[in-house]
Design a protein around this motif. Structure first.
Motif, PDB file in Angstrom:
ATOM      1  N   SER A 122       0.833  -1.256   0.047  1.00 43.50           N
ATOM      2  CA  SER A 122       0.035  -0.055   0.049  1.00 43.50           C
ATOM      3  C   SER A 122       0.956   1.254   0.071  1.00 43.50           C
ATOM      4  CB  SER A 122      -1.018  -0.090   1.268  1.00 43.50           C
ATOM      5  OG  SER A 122      -0.161  -0.288   2.417  1.00 43.50           O
ATOM      6  N   SER A 123       2.153   1.145  -0.037  1.00 40.71           N
ATOM      7  CA  SER A 123       2.912   2.329  -0.179  1.00 40.71           C
ATOM      8  C   SER A 123       4.422   1.978  -0.709  1.00 40.71           C
ATOM      9  CB  SER A 123       3.088   2.899   1.139  1.00 40.71           C
ATOM     10  OG  SER A 123       3.992   4.026   1.135  1.00 40.71           O
ATOM     11  N   LEU A 124       4.896   3.054  -1.547  1.00 42.91           N
ATOM     12  CA  LEU A 124       6.263   3.061  -2.152  1.00 42.91           C
ATOM     13  C   LEU A 124       7.110   3.473  -1.076  1.00 42.91           C
ATOM     14  CD1 LEU A 124       5.574   4.337  -5.540  1.00 42.91           C
ATOM     15  CD2 LEU A 124       6.206   2.014  -4.994  1.00 42.91           C
ATOM     16  N   SER A 125       6.894   3.837   0.147  1.00 48.20           N
ATOM     17  CA  SER A 125       7.740   4.372   1.008  1.00 48.20           C
ATOM     18  C   SER A 125       8.256   3.286   1.789  1.00 48.20           C
ATOM     19  CB  SER A 125       7.048   5.153   2.191  1.00 48.20           C
ATOM     20  OG  SER A 125       7.584   5.268   3.496  1.00 48.20           O
ATOM     21  N   MET A 126       9.593   3.232   1.695  1.00 54.28           N
ATOM     22  CA  MET A 126      10.529   1.873   2.321  1.00 54.28           C
ATOM     23  C   MET A 126      10.291   2.160   3.738  1.00 54.28           C
ATOM     24  SD  MET A 126      11.714  -0.750   1.387  1.00 54.28           S
ATOM     25  CE  MET A 126      12.315  -0.522  -0.496  1.00 54.28           C
ATOM     26  N   GLN A 127      10.108   3.142   4.713  1.00 54.66           N
ATOM     27  CA  GLN A 127       9.997   3.299   5.998  1.00 54.66           C
ATOM     28  C   GLN A 127       8.553   2.686   6.456  1.00 54.66           C
ATOM     29  OE1 GLN A 127      11.038   5.826   3.972  1.00 54.66           O
ATOM     30  NE2 GLN A 127      11.414   7.760   5.303  1.00 54.66           N
ATOM     31  N   ARG A 128       7.587   2.851   5.721  1.00 53.74           N
ATOM     32  CA  ARG A 128       6.357   2.203   5.974  1.00 53.74           C
ATOM     33  C   ARG A 128       6.450   0.810   5.845  1.00 53.74           C
ATOM     34  NH1 ARG A 128       1.549   6.014   3.417  1.00 53.74           N
ATOM     35  NH2 ARG A 128       2.352   8.118   4.142  1.00 53.74           N
ATOM     36  N   ASN A 129       7.118   0.312   4.787  1.00 52.50           N
ATOM     37  CA  ASN A 129       7.279  -1.165   4.748  1.00 52.50           C
ATOM     38  C   ASN A 129       8.285  -1.735   5.640  1.00 52.50           C
ATOM     39  OD1 ASN A 129       6.125  -2.242   1.941  1.00 52.50           O
ATOM     40  ND2 ASN A 129       6.791  -0.084   1.609  1.00 52.50           N
ATOM     41  N   LEU A 130       9.169  -0.923   6.157  1.00 50.08           N
ATOM     42  CA  LEU A 130       9.799  -1.347   7.326  1.00 50.08           C
ATOM     43  C   LEU A 130       9.227  -1.584   8.550  1.00 50.08           C
ATOM     44  CD1 LEU A 130      13.559   0.083   6.580  1.00 50.08           C
ATOM     45  CD2 LEU A 130      12.898  -2.042   6.376  1.00 50.08           C
ATOM     46  N   LEU A 131       8.515  -0.522   8.755  1.00 54.10           N
ATOM     47  CA  LEU A 131       7.626  -0.518   9.982  1.00 54.10           C
ATOM     48  C   LEU A 131       6.699  -1.843   9.934  1.00 54.10           C
ATOM     49  CD1 LEU A 131       6.817   0.789  12.660  1.00 54.10           C
ATOM     50  CD2 LEU A 131       4.921   2.070  11.469  1.00 54.10           C
ATOM     51  N   ASP A 132       5.989  -1.905   8.730  1.00 51.14           N
ATOM     52  CA  ASP A 132       5.154  -3.196   8.607  1.00 51.14           C
ATOM     53  C   ASP A 132       6.139  -4.530   9.023  1.00 51.14           C
ATOM     54  OD1 ASP A 132       2.890  -1.982   8.323  1.00 51.14           O
ATOM     55  OD2 ASP A 132       2.505  -2.107   6.153  1.00 51.14           O
ATOM     56  N   GLY A 133       7.320  -4.686   8.288  1.00 47.73           N
ATOM     57  CA  GLY A 133       8.134  -5.579   8.604  1.00 47.73           C
ATOM     58  C   GLY A 133       8.239  -5.812   9.946  1.00 47.73           C
ATOM     59  N   TYR A 134       8.639  -4.767  10.719  1.00 49.42           N
ATOM     60  CA  TYR A 134       8.688  -5.025  12.194  1.00 49.42           C
ATOM     61  C   TYR A 134       7.175  -5.628  12.756  1.00 49.42           C
ATOM     62  CZ  TYR A 134       8.869  -3.718  17.235  1.00 49.42           C
ATOM     63  OH  TYR A 134       9.148  -3.897  18.522  1.00 49.42           O
ATOM     64  N   LYS A 135       6.146  -5.119  12.445  1.00 48.72           N
ATOM     65  CA  LYS A 135       4.945  -5.631  12.949  1.00 48.72           C
ATOM     66  C   LYS A 135       4.928  -7.188  12.674  1.00 48.72           C
ATOM     67  CE  LYS A 135       2.741  -1.031  12.070  1.00 48.72           C
ATOM     68  NZ  LYS A 135       1.712  -0.257  11.413  1.00 48.72           N
ATOM     69  N   VAL A 136       5.122  -7.681  11.454  1.00 45.07           N
ATOM     70  CA  VAL A 136       5.065  -8.848  11.144  1.00 45.07           C
ATOM     71  C   VAL A 136       6.142  -9.788  11.958  1.00 45.07           C
ATOM     72  CG1 VAL A 136       5.659 -10.378   9.218  1.00 45.07           C
ATOM     73  CG2 VAL A 136       4.354  -8.467   8.501  1.00 45.07           C
ATOM     74  N   GLN A 137       7.143  -9.351  12.203  1.00 45.42           N
ATOM     75  CA  GLN A 137       8.154 -10.158  12.905  1.00 45.42           C
ATOM     76  C   GLN A 137       7.601 -10.287  14.528  1.00 45.42           C
ATOM     77  OE1 GLN A 137      10.326 -12.126  11.171  1.00 45.42           O
ATOM     78  NE2 GLN A 137       9.406 -10.831   9.593  1.00 45.42           N
ATOM     79  N   ALA A 138       6.829  -8.907  14.687  1.00 40.52           N
ATOM     80  CA  ALA A 138       6.408  -9.101  16.191  1.00 40.52           C
ATOM     81  C   ALA A 138       5.315 -10.046  16.162  1.00 40.52           C
ATOM     82  CB  ALA A 138       5.937  -7.711  16.628  1.00 40.52           C
ATOM     83  N   LEU A 139       4.481 -10.163  15.221  1.00 41.10           N
ATOM     84  CA  LEU A 139       3.403 -11.252  15.571  1.00 41.10           C
ATOM     85  C   LEU A 139       3.784 -12.609  15.525  1.00 41.10           C
ATOM     86  CD1 LEU A 139       1.052  -9.467  12.999  1.00 41.10           C
ATOM     87  CD2 LEU A 139       0.523 -10.155  15.458  1.00 41.10           C
ATOM     88  N   ALA A 140       5.285 -12.734  14.527  1.00 36.16           N
ATOM     89  CA  ALA A 140       5.819 -14.190  14.856  1.00 36.16           C
ATOM     90  C   ALA A 140       6.813 -14.196  16.109  1.00 36.16           C
ATOM     91  CB  ALA A 140       6.683 -14.317  13.576  1.00 36.16           C
ATOM     92  N   GLY A 141       6.807 -13.262  17.042  1.00 32.77           N
ATOM     93  CA  GLY A 141       7.323 -13.427  18.302  1.00 32.77           C
ATOM     94  C   GLY A 141       8.906 -13.122  18.193  1.00 32.77           C
ATOM     95  N   GLN A 142       9.258 -12.287  17.203  1.00 37.42           N
ATOM     96  CA  GLN A 142      10.677 -11.860  16.841  1.00 37.42           C
ATOM     97  C   GLN A 142      10.500 -10.097  16.927  1.00 37.42           C
ATOM     98  OE1 GLN A 142      12.922 -14.073  16.644  1.00 37.42           O
ATOM     99  NE2 GLN A 142      11.745 -15.781  16.425  1.00 37.42           N
ATOM    100  N   ARG A 143      11.727  -9.557  17.102  1.00 36.06           N
ATOM    101  CA  ARG A 143      11.902  -8.137  17.051  1.00 36.06           C
ATOM    102  C   ARG A 143      12.864  -7.871  16.179  1.00 36.06           C
ATOM    103  NH1 ARG A 143       7.846  -8.465  19.064  1.00 36.06           N
ATOM    104  NH2 ARG A 143       7.048  -7.655  21.149  1.00 36.06           N
ATOM    105  N   MET A 144      12.647  -7.231  14.804  1.00 34.05           N
ATOM    106  CA  MET A 144      13.389  -6.820  13.862  1.00 34.05           C
ATOM    107  C   MET A 144      13.994  -5.368  14.377  1.00 34.05           C
ATOM    108  SD  MET A 144      12.528  -5.376  10.026  1.00 34.05           S
ATOM    109  CE  MET A 144      12.525  -3.645  10.580  1.00 34.05           C
ATOM    110  N   SER A 145      15.287  -5.253  14.445  1.00 36.52           N
ATOM    111  CA  SER A 145      15.894  -3.891  14.696  1.00 36.52           C
ATOM    112  C   SER A 145      15.935  -2.952  13.517  1.00 36.52           C
ATOM    113  CB  SER A 145      17.628  -4.245  15.194  1.00 36.52           C
ATOM    114  OG  SER A 145      18.366  -4.601  13.957  1.00 36.52           O
ATOM    115  N   ALA A 146      15.925  -1.880  13.994  1.00 41.42           N
ATOM    116  CA  ALA A 146      16.261  -0.790  12.659  1.00 41.42           C
ATOM    117  C   ALA A 146      17.270  -0.936  12.005  1.00 41.42           C
ATOM    118  CB  ALA A 146      16.286   0.526  13.288  1.00 41.42           C
TER     119      ALA A 146
END
Length: 441
Positions: free
Chosen positions: A331-355
């Motif tokens: 839903s966005s070309l913004s890489m920051q928005r995609n990285l934030l969603d990446g953090y959320k995906v990993q959080a749902l899987a019990g992981q923590r993606m660092s910046a």
């Protein structure tokens, strides 16, 4: 497209951040992998290449541009994005297969028209630059003219672009099907001869995904890859459970979805496979051995309800992972928005993606996975000056958050979570300014 300025020697002052190596996944202490140089100068020579960085101001022979208090990053590299799908971004209410039939395929039919393809390519590449993405691996459509339009528009902008005409010969509308395997091969060979290796352009053999190619077409695609190891390959794999089940019906002799590609020689160090949500340990071992990468597309996976990619398992298996927008599934070309969603995906899987893991995967990590680390992705001397200047904070909320950030990781993570294309001040491609917020205001 903004007017390019003549080549000149110049230096920018700001907070420089890039990576010298891959940080440990999930660790907030990056060690020597991170290179943060606050209030430093980035020096770009007349060839559009980075000459180096330094703390002191350069001498008067350099034109000086002061961005004190701003963040300067290598340009983002989007490793999986669909140029013609800007028309259907943010389309309601479908999972992958329905979404393709309802929204994507009708939009892509329009790109048979050269005028539509040309305007679409220019709009798409300018949108990438306006979001801080300076290089990309891009899906065109099945139409030869759509790939030509992307190559032409990227050449005009000096961008690193990897693309190719899409291969489809079944299970799609007639207007999007190759006439036969031989004609599709001729189109690919012609495009390769005219565009692959020209300037900063490269060709990607592009079977859309296994269900829309016959075994004969996949075999042809594999033969093209074997004939020229410098070619890229891009496709989709294991994005959605219904898709995985469909592949198992169409290819009953394959061990897995990934195995369909492996059997045809499509997995190699220049292969980019989008999504990879529903892979198993055996698949990850195959990816590691082949050198192929997964283009993690978190916003798309969430928007289409496809599933949660296990980045930690991929990292543990030694699989290269880059980050992608997958617009229009995303839903966005913004890489920051995609990285934030990446953090959320990993959080749902019990992981923590660092910046650090996220930003590395969108810059140097992507360049390494594409075999382009000598050209882009970091501020090493001799690389082409693809970089962006960002505001650390825009608006009272982000500004207040930045003021109380404790330590560099917290500050950068807050920037990653609260910024987007509105924070972009300017984007440079090979040292040439290609986007400026002031010129679009």
């Amino acid at each position: 497209m903004p007017l390019a300025t003549p080549p000149e020697k110049f230096a920018l002052r700001g907070d420089l951040l890039d990576f010298t190596a891959a940080p440990a996944w999930g660790e907030i202490d990056p060690g020597s992998a991170l290179r943060f140089q606050p209030d430093h100068w980035l020096l770009i020579d007349e060839r559009g290449r980075i000459q180096g960085t330094q703390a002191e101001a350069p001498d008067a022979s350099w034109r000086q541009i002061d961005h004190s208090g701003r963040l300067i990053l290598p340009g983002f590299i989007d490793t999986h994005v669909h140029a013609p799908q800007l028309d259907v971004i943010a389309s309601y209410g479908a999972e992958l297969l329905d979404w393709l039939n309802t929204y994507t395929f009708p939009a892509e039919c329009r790109y048979a028209d050269p005028a539509v393809a040309r305007v679409g390519a220019e709009r798409f590449l300018d949108a990438l630059l306006a979001h801080g993405t300076t290089a990309a691996v891009v899906f065109a459509t099945v139409h030869k003219v759509s790939a030509e339009a992307l190559f032409e528009a990227a050449a005009q902008r000096g961008m690193r672009l990897i693309t190719g005409k899409v291969l489809m010969d079944r299970n799609a509308p007639a207007a999007l099907l190759d006439a036969d395997v031989a004609s599709a091969e001729r189109d690919c060979v012609d495009l390769i001869s005219r565009w692959h290796g020209m300037g900063r352009l490269a060709y990607a053999v592009t079977p859309r995904f296994a269900p829309t190619s016959t075994p004969a077409q996949l075999a042809m695609a594999g033969a093209l890859c074997r004939a020229d190891a410098s070619l890229y390959m891009q496709t989709h794999v294991a994005e959605n459970r219904a898709e995985v089940a469909w592949v198992s019906e169409l290819f009953p002799d394959a061990r897995s979805y990934l195995d369909v590609y492996a059997r045809e020689g499509l997995l190699h160090p220049r292969a980019v496979l989008a999504h990879g949500v529903w892979l198993d340990d055996a698949d990850r071992a195959v990816l590691k051995a082949s050198g192929a990468q997964i283009a993690f597309s978190p916003s798309s996976n969430l928007f289409l309800g496809s599933g949660l990619f296990d980045w930690a398992a991929a990292a543990e298996a030694g699989v290269a992972v880059s980050v992608a927008s997958d617009v229009g599934g995303g839903s966005s070309l913004s890489m920051q928005r995609n990285l934030l969603d990446g953090y959320k995906v990993q959080a749902l899987a019990g992981q923590r993606m660092s910046a650090w893991a996220g930003l590395h995967a969108a810059t140097r990590g992507a360049a390494e996975a594409l075999g382009l680390v000598d050209e882009i992705g970091h501020f090493g001397a001799g690389t082409l000056a693809d970089f962006c200047v960002w505001d650390w904070a825009i608006g009272p909320v982000a500004t207040a958050r930045a003021e109380v950030a404790r330590g560099l990781h917290e500050r950068v993570f807050a920037w990653m979570g609260l910024s987007d294309e509105r924070n972009l001040h300017s984007a440079y491609v090979a040292g040439v300014p290609r986007y400026s917020r002031s010129s679009t205001a």
